[in-house]
Design a protein around this motif. Sequence first.
Motif, PDB file in Angstrom:
ATOM      1  N   GLU A 110     -38.723  -4.974 -38.349  1.00 22.93           N
ATOM      2  CA  GLU A 110     -38.658  -4.582 -36.941  1.00 22.93           C
ATOM      3  C   GLU A 110     -39.273  -3.196 -36.729  1.00 22.93           C
ATOM      4  OE1 GLU A 110     -34.922  -5.215 -34.884  1.00 22.93           O
ATOM      5  OE2 GLU A 110     -34.339  -6.649 -36.418  1.00 22.93           O
ATOM      6  N   ILE A 111     -39.023  -2.278 -37.666  1.00 21.76           N
ATOM      7  CA  ILE A 111     -39.570  -0.933 -37.538  1.00 21.76           C
ATOM      8  C   ILE A 111     -41.090  -0.955 -37.653  1.00 21.76           C
ATOM      9  CG2 ILE A 111     -39.778   1.284 -38.760  1.00 21.76           C
ATOM     10  CD1 ILE A 111     -36.791   1.248 -39.137  1.00 21.76           C
ATOM     11  N   TYR A 112     -41.611  -1.730 -38.593  1.00 20.64           N
ATOM     12  CA  TYR A 112     -43.064  -1.823 -38.715  1.00 20.64           C
ATOM     13  C   TYR A 112     -43.686  -2.494 -37.487  1.00 20.64           C
ATOM     14  CZ  TYR A 112     -43.341  -0.049 -43.455  1.00 20.64           C
ATOM     15  OH  TYR A 112     -43.299   0.773 -44.556  1.00 20.64           O
ATOM     16  N   ALA A 113     -42.971  -3.442 -36.883  1.00 18.23           N
ATOM     17  CA  ALA A 113     -43.459  -4.064 -35.651  1.00 18.23           C
ATOM     18  C   ALA A 113     -43.504  -3.038 -34.528  1.00 18.23           C
ATOM     19  CB  ALA A 113     -42.574  -5.248 -35.270  1.00 18.23           C
ATOM     20  N   LEU A 114     -42.492  -2.161 -34.485  1.00 21.11           N
ATOM     21  CA  LEU A 114     -42.487  -1.092 -33.495  1.00 21.11           C
ATOM     22  C   LEU A 114     -43.704  -0.194 -33.647  1.00 21.11           C
ATOM     23  CD1 LEU A 114     -38.810   0.268 -33.381  1.00 21.11           C
ATOM     24  CD2 LEU A 114     -40.003  -0.977 -31.589  1.00 21.11           C
ATOM     25  N   ARG A 115     -44.008   0.130 -34.892  1.00 19.57           N
ATOM     26  CA  ARG A 115     -45.091   1.067 -35.160  1.00 19.57           C
ATOM     27  C   ARG A 115     -46.427   0.564 -34.631  1.00 19.57           C
ATOM     28  NH1 ARG A 115     -46.171   2.537 -41.301  1.00 19.57           N
ATOM     29  NH2 ARG A 115     -46.955   0.412 -41.256  1.00 19.57           N
ATOM     30  N   ASP A 116     -46.620  -0.749 -34.670  1.00 22.50           N
ATOM     31  CA  ASP A 116     -47.888  -1.329 -34.258  1.00 22.50           C
ATOM     32  C   ASP A 116     -48.180  -1.101 -32.771  1.00 22.50           C
ATOM     33  OD1 ASP A 116     -48.301  -2.202 -36.817  1.00 22.50           O
ATOM     34  OD2 ASP A 116     -47.500  -4.215 -36.458  1.00 22.50           O
ATOM     35  N   ASP A 117     -47.122  -0.949 -31.952  1.00 22.28           N
ATOM     36  CA  ASP A 117     -47.336  -0.800 -30.513  1.00 22.28           C
ATOM     37  C   ASP A 117     -46.790   0.537 -30.019  1.00 22.28           C
ATOM     38  OD1 ASP A 117     -48.322  -1.822 -28.084  1.00 22.28           O
ATOM     39  OD2 ASP A 117     -46.302  -2.379 -27.460  1.00 22.28           O
ATOM     40  N   PHE A 118     -46.752   1.516 -30.912  1.00 20.72           N
ATOM     41  CA  PHE A 118     -46.077   2.769 -30.588  1.00 20.72           C
ATOM     42  C   PHE A 118     -46.869   3.645 -29.630  1.00 20.72           C
ATOM     43  CE2 PHE A 118     -42.952   6.052 -31.724  1.00 20.72           C
ATOM     44  CZ  PHE A 118     -41.840   5.233 -31.850  1.00 20.72           C
ATOM     45  N   ALA A 119     -48.178   3.536 -29.652  1.00 20.32           N
ATOM     46  CA  ALA A 119     -48.985   4.379 -28.766  1.00 20.32           C
ATOM     47  C   ALA A 119     -48.622   4.141 -27.301  1.00 20.32           C
ATOM     48  CB  ALA A 119     -50.461   4.110 -28.997  1.00 20.32           C
ATOM     49  N   ARG A 139     -33.453   7.211 -40.580  1.00 23.85           N
ATOM     50  CA  ARG A 139     -32.460   8.134 -41.142  1.00 23.85           C
ATOM     51  C   ARG A 139     -31.124   8.055 -40.416  1.00 23.85           C
ATOM     52  NH1 ARG A 139     -35.094  12.314 -40.294  1.00 23.85           N
ATOM     53  NH2 ARG A 139     -33.887  13.318 -38.640  1.00 23.85           N
ATOM     54  N   LYS A 140     -31.166   7.889 -39.094  1.00 24.81           N
ATOM     55  CA  LYS A 140     -29.939   7.881 -38.298  1.00 24.81           C
ATOM     56  C   LYS A 140     -29.413   6.474 -38.037  1.00 24.81           C
ATOM     57  CE  LYS A 140     -30.534  12.323 -35.964  1.00 24.81           C
ATOM     58  NZ  LYS A 140     -29.269  12.857 -36.499  1.00 24.81           N
ATOM     59  N   GLY A 141     -30.102   5.478 -38.574  1.00 25.99           N
ATOM     60  CA  GLY A 141     -29.629   4.102 -38.408  1.00 25.99           C
ATOM     61  C   GLY A 141     -29.695   3.615 -36.971  1.00 25.99           C
ATOM     62  N   ILE A 142     -30.687   4.086 -36.229  1.00 21.52           N
ATOM     63  CA  ILE A 142     -30.847   3.671 -34.832  1.00 21.52           C
ATOM     64  C   ILE A 142     -31.420   2.257 -34.790  1.00 21.52           C
ATOM     65  CG2 ILE A 142     -32.043   4.193 -32.659  1.00 21.52           C
ATOM     66  CD1 ILE A 142     -32.144   7.134 -33.654  1.00 21.52           C
ATOM     67  N   ALA A 143     -30.915   1.451 -33.883  1.00 25.38           N
ATOM     68  CA  ALA A 143     -31.439   0.091 -33.747  1.00 25.38           C
ATOM     69  C   ALA A 143     -32.942   0.155 -33.480  1.00 25.38           C
ATOM     70  CB  ALA A 143     -30.735  -0.632 -32.603  1.00 25.38           C
ATOM     71  N   PRO A 144     -33.736  -0.609 -34.225  1.00 30.90           N
ATOM     72  CA  PRO A 144     -35.197  -0.546 -34.086  1.00 30.90           C
ATOM     73  C   PRO A 144     -35.695  -1.261 -32.839  1.00 30.90           C
ATOM     74  CG  PRO A 144     -34.598  -2.162 -35.742  1.00 30.90           C
ATOM     75  CD  PRO A 144     -33.318  -1.518 -35.303  1.00 30.90           C
ATOM     76  N   SER A 145     -35.376  -0.678 -31.684  1.00 34.13           N
ATOM     77  CA  SER A 145     -35.859  -1.213 -30.417  1.00 34.13           C
ATOM     78  C   SER A 145     -36.260  -0.039 -29.542  1.00 34.13           C
ATOM     79  CB  SER A 145     -34.784  -2.048 -29.715  1.00 34.13           C
ATOM     80  OG  SER A 145     -33.750  -1.216 -29.222  1.00 34.13           O
ATOM     81  N   TYR A 146     -37.183  -0.276 -28.633  1.00 34.38           N
ATOM     82  CA  TYR A 146     -37.642   0.813 -27.770  1.00 34.38           C
ATOM     83  C   TYR A 146     -36.510   1.352 -26.908  1.00 34.38           C
ATOM     84  CZ  TYR A 146     -42.463  -0.220 -29.070  1.00 34.38           C
ATOM     85  OH  TYR A 146     -43.627  -0.400 -29.764  1.00 34.38           O
ATOM     86  N   GLN A 147     -35.654   0.460 -26.419  1.00 38.46           N
ATOM     87  CA  GLN A 147     -34.554   0.916 -25.565  1.00 38.46           C
ATOM     88  C   GLN A 147     -33.593   1.813 -26.335  1.00 38.46           C
ATOM     89  OE1 GLN A 147     -34.243   0.644 -22.293  1.00 38.46           O
ATOM     90  NE2 GLN A 147     -32.431   1.954 -22.505  1.00 38.46           N
ATOM     91  N   ALA A 148     -33.286   1.449 -27.578  1.00 37.84           N
ATOM     92  CA  ALA A 148     -32.380   2.264 -28.395  1.00 37.84           C
ATOM     93  C   ALA A 148     -33.000   3.629 -28.685  1.00 37.84           C
ATOM     94  CB  ALA A 148     -32.052   1.539 -29.688  1.00 37.84           C
ATOM     95  N   ILE A 149     -34.298   3.639 -28.942  1.00 40.24           N
ATOM     96  CA  ILE A 149     -34.985   4.902 -29.224  1.00 40.24           C
ATOM     97  C   ILE A 149     -34.981   5.785 -27.980  1.00 40.24           C
ATOM     98  CG2 ILE A 149     -37.195   5.956 -29.822  1.00 40.24           C
ATOM     99  CD1 ILE A 149     -37.770   3.464 -31.524  1.00 40.24           C
ATOM    100  N   ARG A 150     -35.274   5.204 -26.827  1.00 39.20           N
ATOM    101  CA  ARG A 150     -35.274   5.976 -25.576  1.00 39.20           C
ATOM    102  C   ARG A 150     -33.907   6.611 -25.330  1.00 39.20           C
ATOM    103  NH1 ARG A 150     -37.827   1.320 -23.473  1.00 39.20           N
ATOM    104  NH2 ARG A 150     -40.070   1.620 -23.150  1.00 39.20           N
ATOM    105  N   THR A 151     -32.858   5.847 -25.589  1.00 35.39           N
ATOM    106  CA  THR A 151     -31.502   6.307 -25.291  1.00 35.39           C
ATOM    107  C   THR A 151     -31.019   7.341 -26.294  1.00 35.39           C
ATOM    108  OG1 THR A 151     -30.981   4.145 -24.331  1.00 35.39           O
ATOM    109  CG2 THR A 151     -29.120   5.556 -24.931  1.00 35.39           C
ATOM    110  N   THR A 152     -31.377   7.159 -27.564  1.00 41.33           N
ATOM    111  CA  THR A 152     -30.782   7.959 -28.639  1.00 41.33           C
ATOM    112  C   THR A 152     -31.594   9.190 -28.997  1.00 41.33           C
ATOM    113  OG1 THR A 152     -29.925   5.874 -29.545  1.00 41.33           O
ATOM    114  CG2 THR A 152     -29.791   7.830 -30.960  1.00 41.33           C
ATOM    115  N   ILE A 153     -32.903   9.078 -29.041  1.00 39.09           N
ATOM    116  CA  ILE A 153     -33.743  10.214 -29.446  1.00 39.09           C
ATOM    117  C   ILE A 153     -34.239  10.918 -28.190  1.00 39.09           C
ATOM    118  CG2 ILE A 153     -35.759  10.952 -30.772  1.00 39.09           C
ATOM    119  CD1 ILE A 153     -35.522   8.477 -32.459  1.00 39.09           C
TER     120      ILE A 153
END
Length: 226
Positions: A20-29, A81-95
């Motif tokens: 899931e994290i590698y899938a995120l990376r592909d569309d991160f831009a 490192r922080k065990g954040i769910a590998p989703s854009y919504q989780a990243i937006r909310t947490t980081i």
Amino acid sequence: MVTESTEAVIEQLGDSALSEIYALRDDFARFMMPYKFAIDEVMTKISILREEFAALHSENPIEHVNSRLKSTESVLEKVARKGIAPSYQAIRTTITDIAGIRVVCSFVSDVYRVFDALTAQSDVRVIEVKDYIANPKPNGYKSLHAIIEIPVFLSDGPVPVTVEVQLRTVAMDFWASLEHKIYYKYDADVPAEMLAGLHDAADVAAELDSKMEELHRQVRRDTRRV
């Protein structure tokens, strides 16, 4: 480009989270684009404040401003490192520090003055404030941290984006820069005597800020009498 240290952290995860994290990376831009625009928006707001202060108040409380957009590898490493769910919504909310701006002011009073002017704007929503000037960290670190949210208007509508704004004096910024260099050099394993020295330096910087603030007040009082 993901470094070896980042790969090491990521690969400690399970196969499912890893994919899931590698899938995120592909569309991160695409995901990061609103954060870049949010930095541009806040930098414009600060630039306007600088010009207004200089033109109408005959002084500029802002010495300089820097911005920083976290790299893809840095965000992904934090996710792992922080065990954040590998989703854009989780990243937006947490980081909340993907987009970061540092405002360096002349005096402590200017820090709060600029903070008040920025956060009073109708399209700026304050999410969280950590006042490390009133309540310094144990190591002596001082700064005013604010997590704000602003709308970024894209082709398909407005998107709320969080930005971390750090405001500090020149003395605080100098101390923080030195601390960062020391921690980097010693890979965070800083000798006790150097930590004590850093704390003493923080006290000296605070004393300097206090003296400069008093001189500033005196100059302003004398100017009014003229």
